[in-house]
Design a protein around this motif. Structure first.
Motif, mmCIF file in Angstrom:
data_model
loop_
_atom_site.group_PDB
_atom_site.id
_atom_site.type_symbol
_atom_site.label_atom_id
_atom_site.label_comp_id
_atom_site.label_asym_id
_atom_site.label_seq_id
_atom_site.Cartn_x
_atom_site.Cartn_y
_atom_site.Cartn_z
ATOM 1 N N TYR A 12 0.843 -1.202 0.000
ATOM 2 C CA TYR A 12 0.000 0.000 0.000
ATOM 3 C C TYR A 12 0.880 1.256 0.000
ATOM 4 C CZ TYR A 12 -2.754 3.828 1.934
ATOM 5 O OH TYR A 12 -3.326 5.063 2.149
ATOM 6 N N TRP A 13 1.903 1.282 0.863
ATOM 7 C CA TRP A 13 2.748 2.491 0.948
ATOM 8 C C TRP A 13 3.600 2.671 -0.298
ATOM 9 C CZ3 TRP A 13 1.133 6.149 3.722
ATOM 10 C CH2 TRP A 13 0.446 5.895 4.912
ATOM 11 N N ASN A 14 4.091 1.553 -0.857
ATOM 12 C CA ASN A 14 4.866 1.659 -2.106
ATOM 13 C C ASN A 14 4.009 2.210 -3.238
ATOM 14 O OD1 ASN A 14 7.589 1.056 -1.858
ATOM 15 N ND2 ASN A 14 7.212 -1.139 -1.726
ATOM 16 N N SER A 25 1.843 12.511 0.063
ATOM 17 C CA SER A 25 2.163 11.094 -0.182
ATOM 18 C C SER A 25 2.073 10.231 1.080
ATOM 19 C CB SER A 25 3.526 10.938 -0.843
ATOM 20 O OG SER A 25 4.523 11.442 -0.014
ATOM 21 N N THR A 26 2.283 10.824 2.250
ATOM 22 C CA THR A 26 2.152 9.997 3.471
ATOM 23 C C THR A 26 0.938 10.365 4.313
ATOM 24 O OG1 THR A 26 3.530 11.475 4.783
ATOM 25 C CG2 THR A 26 4.641 9.627 3.703
ATOM 26 N N THR A 27 0.315 11.510 4.023
ATOM 27 C CA THR A 27 -0.880 11.913 4.763
ATOM 28 C C THR A 27 -1.682 12.894 3.917
ATOM 29 O OG1 THR A 27 -1.748 13.004 6.743
ATOM 30 C CG2 THR A 27 0.382 13.793 5.973
ATOM 31 N N GLY A 56 10.131 4.798 10.050
ATOM 32 C CA GLY A 56 8.945 4.976 9.209
ATOM 33 C C GLY A 56 8.918 6.411 8.712
ATOM 34 N N CYS A 57 10.077 6.863 8.191
ATOM 35 C CA CYS A 57 10.225 8.289 7.819
ATOM 36 C C CYS A 57 9.422 8.644 6.570
ATOM 37 C CB CYS A 57 11.687 8.639 7.619
ATOM 38 S SG CYS A 57 12.441 7.754 6.230
ATOM 39 N N GLY A 58 8.964 7.621 5.824
ATOM 40 C CA GLY A 58 8.131 7.878 4.653
ATOM 41 C C GLY A 58 8.818 8.752 3.622
ATOM 42 N N ASP A 59 8.103 9.752 3.108
ATOM 43 C CA ASP A 59 8.642 10.630 2.060
ATOM 44 C C ASP A 59 9.685 11.611 2.607
ATOM 45 O OD1 ASP A 59 7.220 12.553 3.463
ATOM 46 O OD2 ASP A 59 5.782 12.961 1.884
ATOM 47 N N GLY A 60 9.932 11.571 3.914
ATOM 48 C CA GLY A 60 11.003 12.356 4.523
ATOM 49 C C GLY A 60 10.679 13.832 4.728
ATOM 50 N N TYR A 78 14.601 5.670 8.479
ATOM 51 C CA TYR A 78 14.383 4.275 8.092
ATOM 52 C C TYR A 78 12.956 4.110 7.594
ATOM 53 C CZ TYR A 78 18.557 3.419 10.839
ATOM 54 O OH TYR A 78 19.838 3.449 11.313
ATOM 55 N N ASP A 79 12.809 3.308 6.553
ATOM 56 C CA ASP A 79 11.464 2.958 6.087
ATOM 57 C C ASP A 79 11.582 1.654 5.301
ATOM 58 O OD1 ASP A 79 8.753 4.938 5.793
ATOM 59 O OD2 ASP A 79 8.791 3.126 4.564
ATOM 60 N N TYR A 80 10.500 0.854 5.307
ATOM 61 C CA TYR A 80 10.546 -0.398 4.530
ATOM 62 C C TYR A 80 10.030 -0.210 3.109
ATOM 63 C CZ TYR A 80 5.567 -1.412 5.791
ATOM 64 O OH TYR A 80 4.217 -1.378 5.964
ATOM 65 N N SER A 81 9.620 1.012 2.741
ATOM 66 C CA SER A 81 9.133 1.272 1.387
ATOM 67 C C SER A 81 10.229 1.959 0.579
ATOM 68 C CB SER A 81 7.883 2.163 1.456
ATOM 69 O OG SER A 81 7.706 2.837 0.243
ATOM 70 N N GLU A 83 9.998 2.973 -2.375
ATOM 71 C CA GLU A 83 9.419 4.088 -3.155
ATOM 72 C C GLU A 83 9.327 5.357 -2.293
ATOM 73 O OE1 GLU A 83 8.803 4.144 -6.354
ATOM 74 O OE2 GLU A 83 9.251 2.027 -6.701
ATOM 75 N N MET A 84 8.967 5.195 -1.023
ATOM 76 C CA MET A 84 8.937 6.361 -0.115
ATOM 77 C C MET A 84 10.358 6.927 0.017
ATOM 78 S SD MET A 84 6.083 7.389 1.192
ATOM 79 C CE MET A 84 4.396 6.853 1.084
ATOM 80 N N LEU A 85 11.331 6.019 0.169
ATOM 81 C CA LEU A 85 12.713 6.497 0.366
ATOM 82 C C LEU A 85 13.246 7.236 -0.863
ATOM 83 C CD1 LEU A 85 14.457 3.687 2.463
ATOM 84 C CD2 LEU A 85 13.496 5.850 3.231
ATOM 85 N N VAL A 121 6.358 8.654 13.781
ATOM 86 C CA VAL A 121 5.172 9.481 13.516
ATOM 87 C C VAL A 121 4.213 8.644 12.663
ATOM 88 C CG1 VAL A 121 4.275 11.616 12.485
ATOM 89 C CG2 VAL A 121 6.470 11.645 13.680
ATOM 90 N N ARG A 122 3.149 8.172 13.272
ATOM 91 C CA ARG A 122 2.142 7.314 12.633
ATOM 92 C C ARG A 122 2.770 6.150 11.884
ATOM 93 N NH1 ARG A 122 0.677 10.170 9.017
ATOM 94 N NH2 ARG A 122 1.710 12.106 9.560
ATOM 95 N N CYS A 123 3.724 5.483 12.528
ATOM 96 C CA CYS A 123 4.357 4.312 11.904
ATOM 97 C C CYS A 123 3.834 3.013 12.535
ATOM 98 C CB CYS A 123 5.875 4.411 12.063
ATOM 99 S SG CYS A 123 6.735 2.969 11.419
ATOM 100 N N ILE A 125 1.153 2.297 13.879
ATOM 101 C CA ILE A 125 -0.254 1.994 13.549
ATOM 102 C C ILE A 125 -0.374 1.225 12.233
ATOM 103 C CG2 ILE A 125 -1.305 3.881 14.863
ATOM 104 C CD1 ILE A 125 -1.579 5.384 12.122
ATOM 105 N N ASN A 126 0.753 1.098 11.520
ATOM 106 C CA ASN A 126 0.737 0.315 10.278
ATOM 107 C C ASN A 126 1.148 -1.127 10.497
ATOM 108 O OD1 ASN A 126 0.197 2.309 7.988
ATOM 109 N ND2 ASN A 126 1.660 3.373 9.313
ATOM 110 N N LEU A 127 1.302 -1.524 11.754
ATOM 111 C CA LEU A 127 1.597 -2.936 12.060
ATOM 112 C C LEU A 127 0.276 -3.594 12.443
ATOM 113 C CD1 LEU A 127 4.856 -2.155 13.985
ATOM 114 C CD2 LEU A 127 4.672 -3.343 11.787
#
Ligand SMILES: C[S@@+](CC[C@H](N)C(=O)[O-])C[C@H]1O[C@@H](n2cnc3c(N)ncnc32)[C@H](O)[C@@H]1O
Length: 258
Positions: A12-14, A25-27, A56-60, A78-81, A83-85, A121-123, A125-127
């Protein structure tokens, strides 16, 4: 608990990052991010750490704003996406920032490095379940230097329910938790954190903001039959209000490692 898997949430995040590289992109709620940026930045200024990790820095966008304000501090995002990085990496290059490093990482695995401050920051809650959220909090605890700080901005079900009950009084429909989100419970969190951290500060940062944007403004939109718009100035002015009340899901908590 969410019935979506970790892999589906990552997808979803990618996908979201691929479709939208804008400030949304993140909110969708970009003015609320101003509040989040302000509270994290003010606390970092107070703590004066050498190193800070954004999990979970997302689009930074939040990370880049804070790192620009604190050029003497080393920041790690750090982020697992991936595409966000990519978005985050472009922003860092645009700003010529030398104090930020990014790394692809899933916070369900031990975090590589030790830091004076870690924030989310709202990371979390995605688990999708509480067991995985606890595992990540244990990883955060492990990644902190002795006496280090964990700054948490996450959504809680108690404030979400209180706010939806208020919407009912204004004849507005309930806003559901999104299917890729699993809000924390204040009670469960406080029991779990007790052995790991000292709680130094806890405030609902969303209450007045949600009352203005999701109750008053939403009611006004419903009255004239238009869809609410995240860029309507109610959001901008609501973001300048003080923190007061318990009618919103998002809290800011400051934990010190025991
Ligand atoms: C709501 S966005 C928030 C992004 C950023 N913190 C902000 O404030 O704009 C959640 C971010 O957490 C990331 N995320 C979710 N679960 C993660 C995990 N297990 N490991 C690393 N990153 C994760 C997502 O990829 C997404 O970029």
């Amino acid at each position: 608990m969410s019935d979506v898997t970790v892999d589906e949430i990552r997808k979803y995040w990618n996908e979201r990052a691929k479709k939208d590289t804008s400030a949304q992109s993140t909110t969708n709620d970009v003015y609320f991010r101003d509040i989040e940026t302000r509270v994290i930045s003010e606390y970092i200024a107070k703590l004066k750490p050498d190193s800070v990790a954004d999990l979970g820095c997302g689009d930074g966008r939040l990370l880049v704003t804070i790192a620009t304000m604190h050029p003497d501090i080393k920041f790690y995002g750090y982020d697992y996406s991936d595409e966000m990085l990519k978005i985050a990496s472009n922003l860092i290059q645009l700003k010529n920032l030398e104090n930020v490093k990014l790394q692809l990482h899933n916070i369900l695995n031990p975090i590589p490095g030790k830091f004076d401050v870690v924030y989310t920051v709202r990371c979390l809650i995605n688990l999708p379940d509480w067991e995985l959220q606890k595992k990540s909090i244990n990883n955060i605890h492990e990644s902190l230097e002795p006496g280090g700080y964990y700054l948490m901005i996450e959504n809680f079900i108690e404030g979400h329910d209180a706010f939806n009950n208020l919407r009912k009084k204004f004849n507005l429909p309930e806003i559901p938790v999104r299917k890729h989100n699993n809000y924390l419970s204040q009670k469960k969190l406080s029991e779990f954190m007790h052995d790991l951290f000292l709680l130094e500060f806890d405030v609902n940062i969303s209450s007045l903001y949600y009352v203005v944007t999701r109750i008053i403004y939403s009611r006004l939109c419903a009255d004239i039959g238009v869809e609410p718009d995240y860029f309507d100035p109610h959001h901008k002015y609501a973001s300048l209000l003080p923190f007061c009340g318990e009618f919103g899901p998002i809290r800011f908590l400051v934990y010190r490692k025991k």
